[in-house]
Write an enzyme that holds these catalytic residues in place. Structure first.
Site, short mmCIF file in Angstrom:
data_model
loop_
_atom_site.label_atom_id
_atom_site.label_comp_id
_atom_site.label_asym_id
_atom_site.label_seq_id
_atom_site.Cartn_x
_atom_site.Cartn_y
_atom_site.Cartn_z
CG HIS A 117 -1.76 -1.20 1.38
ND1 HIS A 117 -2.67 -1.59 0.41
CD2 HIS A 117 -1.84 -2.14 2.36
CE1 HIS A 117 -3.27 -2.69 0.80
NE2 HIS A 117 -2.79 -3.06 1.97
CG HIS A 289 -6.17 -6.17 1.13
ND1 HIS A 289 -7.13 -5.62 1.96
CD2 HIS A 289 -4.97 -5.93 1.71
CE1 HIS A 289 -6.52 -5.09 3.00
NE2 HIS A 289 -5.23 -5.26 2.88
CG ASP A 479 -5.96 -11.37 0.61
OD1 ASP A 479 -5.68 -12.58 0.54
OD2 ASP A 479 -5.86 -10.71 1.65
N GLY A 480 -5.94 -13.80 -2.31
CA GLY A 480 -4.95 -14.62 -3.00
C GLY A 480 -3.74 -15.02 -2.19
CB CYS A 482 -5.31 -18.76 1.36
SG CYS A 482 -5.69 -20.15 2.46
CB SER A 524 -4.53 -17.76 8.19
OG SER A 524 -5.57 -17.68 7.27
N GLY A 568 -12.25 -14.72 17.00
CA GLY A 568 -12.50 -14.23 15.65
C GLY A 568 -13.89 -13.69 15.41
CG ASP A 639 -13.27 -20.34 3.75
OD1 ASP A 639 -13.21 -19.14 3.45
OD2 ASP A 639 -12.62 -20.84 4.69
#
Length: 661
Positions: A117, A289, A479-480, A482, A524, A568, A639
């Site tokens: 960013h 993101h 957002d790719g 993981c 995560s 969470g 997911d």
């Protein structure tokens, strides 16, 4: 037309050249040719010229080192900046002049989040803005460990005597509203408070594209956060106390609204290119993101776009109603380049926003433009409106904060002389390293130790193999990151296991927790840290007990899952990893009540986790970044967090079964 044919030919040549040069998945259009730049500008302005596409190059050395190398380049170019000596897990930029008698009474201001960013966050470190900035990997939250390092580094500007006396003026944490950032900054704040450091957190959630009904995740923190940095930073520099600085930060956060628009999804080097936004389309209200936007719209002239954006910010319907603007009100305006919009585009957008606001009788008192909070190379821009107080004294005070001088290199009007300097005195991190718990591998592994090693290595290998699939799913619903996050955790586990105390299940899980904390960024990482810490505590309690193995495993697993739910805020059915873990916990509890032996019980739990993960395809997202993704996209993909949980559970079971003969 002749112009269109010329642009088409230019793009074909560029594609062929890029293919020969790199065979890599992205064009940096501003660096390759005016033909590509014109195509990008035309897309934002709604003209019928295609965006540049095909193979391309990124101006980096390797994806693995680009964040730390960028930080080093920033501090070498700016004499007012240095960093904590803690690479790669601690990426913290700090004011090099902070520890001095003249700052001894001043409150420190810290912000941070994922890289990608720039100039946010490190570019806003400097006198009059941030004292320190904490960076994670690209689009991944920094760890609590790194945030705590930043707090400790700036909490005592008066030096060692002030530290020994424990008389910190206090620290304000400005955090964008993303789950991973909030959790990691909260953990670090709690640890700092336990050490006697006054810490207060201010959460910024300025994205007006997100409706109030959008689940537990809430509005995102986006470019308007930079206004909060400037106002709170100026207040701290003026010598205000902790409560007063917090009050000004929260006042600014409550008064700012933002929305973004883009003609392309951002691209992260080393990852596949998203083609979600088609030619002739734009996304309104997409995240920083690359999360899908509030709406996909046809390309249109920028004047119409900014009118739509302003309308969303001041939308007074029940599901939004974040900001009201009336004739006679005053605002500060920020037009933020999201990455690869060219300066001309940003200038035209700025003109049109001012025109639209002034046509409605709203006074635009201050204007800030440029790349302030980007999203890698996203071809778009965002508009942020900071509503100024109506009371004359309060308005004058807020404007003084915006006008105050700053040495932060990323602020458009700040800076001062910039002299290149590679000789930096780095802040030692020894005080943190000394507090780390040390582990040692046993000389001889017991039967338990062999099983623990096999299980951890099996899980790591399975998650490494699963990276492509996890990444593919997450590019569509998140957002790719993981697959990369779990791969990093797996690789770090394979390295660190050489020092794990493997003969103790509890101690091994605690050691694994430390590995996860330093290697897995984002939400995560912090959630698995909570999960593993709970399992570790339970495992120690059961070591040497007469509790049946299945009952002990069921109770420990269920307790850890419950800790995840509490931390969470998600629940079963919200389309998260809990949709794999909760069915597994429930199945283990049922097996324990029936007296089922451990291995068959674990197999049943694994099957339940796999079915739960697959069932997420049918669920509406209520938490995490999938919360922003259209339902049609979700229905086609599981997911990735739930799938990852099912993958490591299957691997753990298979390894344990193999070792149990």
């Amino acid at each position: 037309s002749k112009r269109a044919n010329m642009l088409h030919s230019s793009r074909l040549l560029l594609r062929r050249a890029a293919s020969l040069l790199a065979q890599r998945p992205r064009v940096v259009r501003a660096a390759l040719a005016t033909g590509c730049a014109a195509g990008g500008a035309a897309a934002v302005f709604g003209l019928p010229v295609p965006r540049c596409a095909g193979g391309g190059v990124n101006f980096i050395n390797t994806p693995d080192t680009m964040v730390t190398e960028a930080i080093d380049g920033l501090i070498q170019a700016n004499p007012g900046l240095t960093r904590i000596d803690g690479y790669p897990e601690v990426k913290v930029v700090v004011r090099s002049d902070w520890v001095s008698p003249e700052n001894a009474h001043k409150v420190a201001l810290i912000s941070g989040g994922g890289a990608g960013h720039e100039p946010t966050h490190a570019g806003f470190v400097g006198k009059g803005m941030l004292t320190a900035a904490v960076s994670g990997d690209v689009f991944a939250s920094p760890s609590a460990f790194a945030v705590l390092a930043a707090i400790r580094a700036v909490a005592y500007p008066g030096g060692e005597a002030q530290r020994q006396a424990r008389r910190s003026p206090g620290v304000v944490l400005v955090v964008k509203n993303y789950t991973g950032d909030r959790i990691n900054f909260t953990i670090a704040a709690e640890k700092a408070r336990a050490e006697g450091i006054p810490v207060t957190m201010v959460v910024v959630a300025d994205d007006c594209a997100i409706e109030r009904s959008k689940g537990v995740t809430g509005r995102r923190g986006i470019a308007g956060t930079v206004f909060v940095h400037k106002i709170a930073g100026a207040a701290a520099e003026a010598g205000l106390g902790l409560e007063a600085v917090v009050a000004e930060a929260r006042g600014a956060a409550a008064s700012v609204g933002s929305v973004g628009v883009s003609a392309s999804v951002c691209h992260i080097p080393g990852r596949p290119v998203s083609t979600r936004i088609k030619e002739g389309q734009m996304e309104m209200g997409l995240g920083i993101h690359g999360e899908p936007g509030h709406a996909t719209i046809p390309s249109k002239p920028v004047g119409q776009l900014v009118e739509d954006m302003c309308r969303i910010i001041v939308d007074d319907t029940k599901d939004r109603k974040y900001m009201t603007l009336s004739r006679g009100d005053s605002v500060a305006l920020m037009v933020n380049n999201l990455g690869s919009a060219i300066p001309m585009e940003v200038s035209i957008a700025t003109k049109d926003v001012i025109d639209a606001l002034e046509a409605k009788g709203v006074s635009v008192c201050r204007v800030v433009t440029g790349p302030l909070m980007t999203s890698m190379d996203m071809a778009g821009f965002s508009v942020s409106l900071l509503k100024l107080p109506s009371a004359p004294f309060a308005q004058k005070s807020m404007l003084q904060r915006l006008d105050a001088c700053t040495g932060a290199p990323g602020w458009p009007r700040g800076g001062g002389a910039r002299v290149a300097s590679s000789a930096k005195e780095l802040i030692p991190i020894a005080n943190l390293k000394d507090q780390e718990k040390q582990y040692q591998r046993p000389v001889h592994l017991s039967e338990t130790g062999e099983k623990v090693e096999a299980v951890l290595l099996g899980c790591a290998a399975a998650l490494k193999r699963a990276e492509p699939a996890l990444t593919e799913w997450d590019l569509k619903v998140g957002d790719g990151d993981c697959g990369l996050t779990f791969r990093k955790g797996a690789e770090a586990t394979i390295t660190d296991i050489k020092r794990y105390p493997l003969n103790s299940v509890g101690d091994s899980l605690e050691a694994l927790t430390d590995t996860v904390a330093k290697s897995m960024g984002g939400t995560s990482g912090v959630l698995y840290r909570i999960f593993l810490l709970s399992l570790s505590t339970s495992a120690r309690a059961y070591e040497g007990s007469s509790e049946p193995p299945t009952a002990a495993a069921a109770e420990a697993f269920s307790l850890a899952v419950e800790k995840l739910k509490t931390s969470g805020g998600a629940a079963e059915g919200d389309r998260t990893m809990l949709d794999a873990l909760i069915p597994a916990a429930r199945t283990l509890e049922r097996a324990a009540s029936l007296g089922t032996p451990l291995l068959p019980a674990l197999e049943q739990a694994v099957i339940a986790a796999e079915l739960g993960a697959e069932s997420t395809k049918k669920m509406e997202a209520r938490a995490g970044r999938s919360n922003y993704v259209p339902a049609a996209v979700l229905l086609a993909n599981p997911d990735p967090g739930a799938k990852a949980a099912a993958i490591w559970m299957r691997a753990a079971y298979e390894a344990l079964r193999s070792k149990s003969g």
